[in-house]
Design a protein around this motif. Structure first.
Motif, PDB file in Angstrom:
ATOM      1  N   GLU A   1       0.627  -1.361   0.058  1.00 46.75           N
ATOM      2  CA  GLU A   1       0.066   0.019   0.150  1.00 46.75           C
ATOM      3  C   GLU A   1       0.885   1.420   0.036  1.00 46.75           C
ATOM      4  N   PHE A   2       1.941   1.188   0.702  1.00 46.27           N
ATOM      5  CA  PHE A   2       2.646   2.521   0.674  1.00 46.27           C
ATOM      6  C   PHE A   2       3.995   2.320  -0.091  1.00 46.27           C
ATOM      7  N   GLU A   3       4.391   3.525  -0.749  1.00 47.52           N
ATOM      8  CA  GLU A   3       5.589   3.441  -1.473  1.00 47.52           C
ATOM      9  C   GLU A   3       6.834   4.069  -0.486  1.00 47.52           C
ATOM     10  N   THR A   4       7.860   3.429  -1.105  1.00 46.86           N
ATOM     11  CA  THR A   4       9.028   3.986  -0.416  1.00 46.86           C
ATOM     12  C   THR A   4       9.892   4.872  -1.283  1.00 46.86           C
ATOM     13  N   PHE A   5      10.389   6.045  -0.861  1.00 50.15           N
ATOM     14  CA  PHE A   5      10.977   6.924  -1.600  1.00 50.15           C
ATOM     15  C   PHE A   5      12.430   7.064  -1.189  1.00 50.15           C
ATOM     16  N   PRO A   6      13.385   7.312  -2.129  1.00 42.67           N
ATOM     17  CA  PRO A   6      14.799   7.338  -1.678  1.00 42.67           C
ATOM     18  C   PRO A   6      15.116   8.637  -0.677  1.00 42.67           C
ATOM     19  N   GLU A   7      14.139   9.519  -0.602  1.00 39.77           N
ATOM     20  CA  GLU A   7      14.454  10.539   0.099  1.00 39.77           C
ATOM     21  C   GLU A   7      14.217  10.275   1.742  1.00 39.77           C
ATOM     22  N   ASP A   8      13.513   9.139   1.905  1.00 38.46           N
ATOM     23  CA  ASP A   8      13.045   8.867   3.164  1.00 38.46           C
ATOM     24  C   ASP A   8      14.354   8.207   4.135  1.00 38.46           C
ATOM     25  N   ASP A   9      15.212   7.585   2.982  1.00 44.71           N
ATOM     26  CA  ASP A   9      16.310   6.944   3.845  1.00 44.71           C
ATOM     27  C   ASP A   9      17.645   7.829   4.041  1.00 44.71           C
ATOM     28  N   VAL A  10      17.613   8.958   3.708  1.00 52.98           N
ATOM     29  CA  VAL A  10      18.701  10.041   3.939  1.00 52.98           C
ATOM     30  C   VAL A  10      18.777  10.368   5.514  1.00 52.98           C
ATOM     31  N   GLU A  11      20.125  10.211   5.804  1.00 55.38           N
ATOM     32  CA  GLU A  11      20.171  10.627   7.174  1.00 55.38           C
ATOM     33  C   GLU A  11      20.514  12.163   7.247  1.00 55.38           C
ATOM     34  N   PHE A  12      20.148  12.887   8.088  1.00 57.76           N
ATOM     35  CA  PHE A  12      20.347  14.481   8.293  1.00 57.76           C
ATOM     36  C   PHE A  12      21.507  14.666   9.078  1.00 57.76           C
ATOM     37  N   VAL A  13      22.306  15.184   8.964  1.00 62.05           N
ATOM     38  CA  VAL A  13      23.633  15.596   9.807  1.00 62.05           C
ATOM     39  C   VAL A  13      23.445  17.096  10.430  1.00 62.05           C
ATOM     40  N   PRO A  14      23.293  16.872  11.579  1.00 67.53           N
ATOM     41  CA  PRO A  14      23.174  18.300  12.630  1.00 67.53           C
ATOM     42  C   PRO A  14      24.160  19.182  12.144  1.00 67.53           C
ATOM     43  N   CYS A  15      23.649  20.422  11.709  1.00 68.93           N
ATOM     44  CA  CYS A  15      24.410  21.486  11.458  1.00 68.93           C
ATOM     45  C   CYS A  15      25.060  22.317  12.567  1.00 68.93           C
ATOM     46  N   GLU A  16      26.026  22.976  12.442  1.00 72.12           N
ATOM     47  CA  GLU A  16      26.714  23.447  13.671  1.00 72.12           C
ATOM     48  C   GLU A  16      25.892  24.969  13.834  1.00 72.12           C
ATOM     49  N   PRO A  17      25.480  25.187  15.001  1.00 74.39           N
ATOM     50  CA  PRO A  17      24.974  26.380  15.212  1.00 74.39           C
ATOM     51  C   PRO A  17      25.855  27.747  15.132  1.00 74.39           C
TER      52      PRO A  17
END
Length: 106
Positions: A30-46
């Motif tokens: 029922e649900f599609e997987t998108f490649p954007e969902d597998d991206v890990e976000f790196v926290p940016c420096e303040p």
């Protein structure tokens, strides 16, 4: 006098829900997987505060501290005038101190 009747509405609840059972899991396709969902976000420096932010915060805090302290000490109508003057002086002093602190740390 005439009475109007509204139509009766029913809610259909399946028996397994009524018996407090968990709903069945959704089908796997029922649900599609998108490649954007597998991206890990790196926290940016303040980012460090700018000179304007330092001086603005220093001026506001100095103005509040000096203005409130002087206004509380002098609880007469003259205390209001003295509080405003002390607040302006405290704002200028806090602005200058914050600018000096920014220059020394950067």
């Amino acid at each position: 006098m005439t009475a109007t009747l509204e139509p009766t509405r029913f809610i259909v609840i399946p028996q397994e829900v009524w018996e407090h059972e968990d709903a069945p899991p959704p089908p796997a396709d029922e649900f599609e997987t998108f490649p954007e969902d597998d991206v890990e976000f790196v926290p940016c420096e303040p980012k460090p505060l700018s000179l304007a932010a330092y001086t603005g915060l220093g001026g506001a805090s100095g103005s509040l501290v000096f203005g409130i302290a002087a206004g509380v000490l002098m609880t007469s109508p003259l205390g209001l005038v003295i509080g405003v003057a002390a607040g302006a002086f405290g704002g200028l002093m806090g602005h200058s101190l914050a600018e000096e602190l920014y220059e020394r740390t950067h």
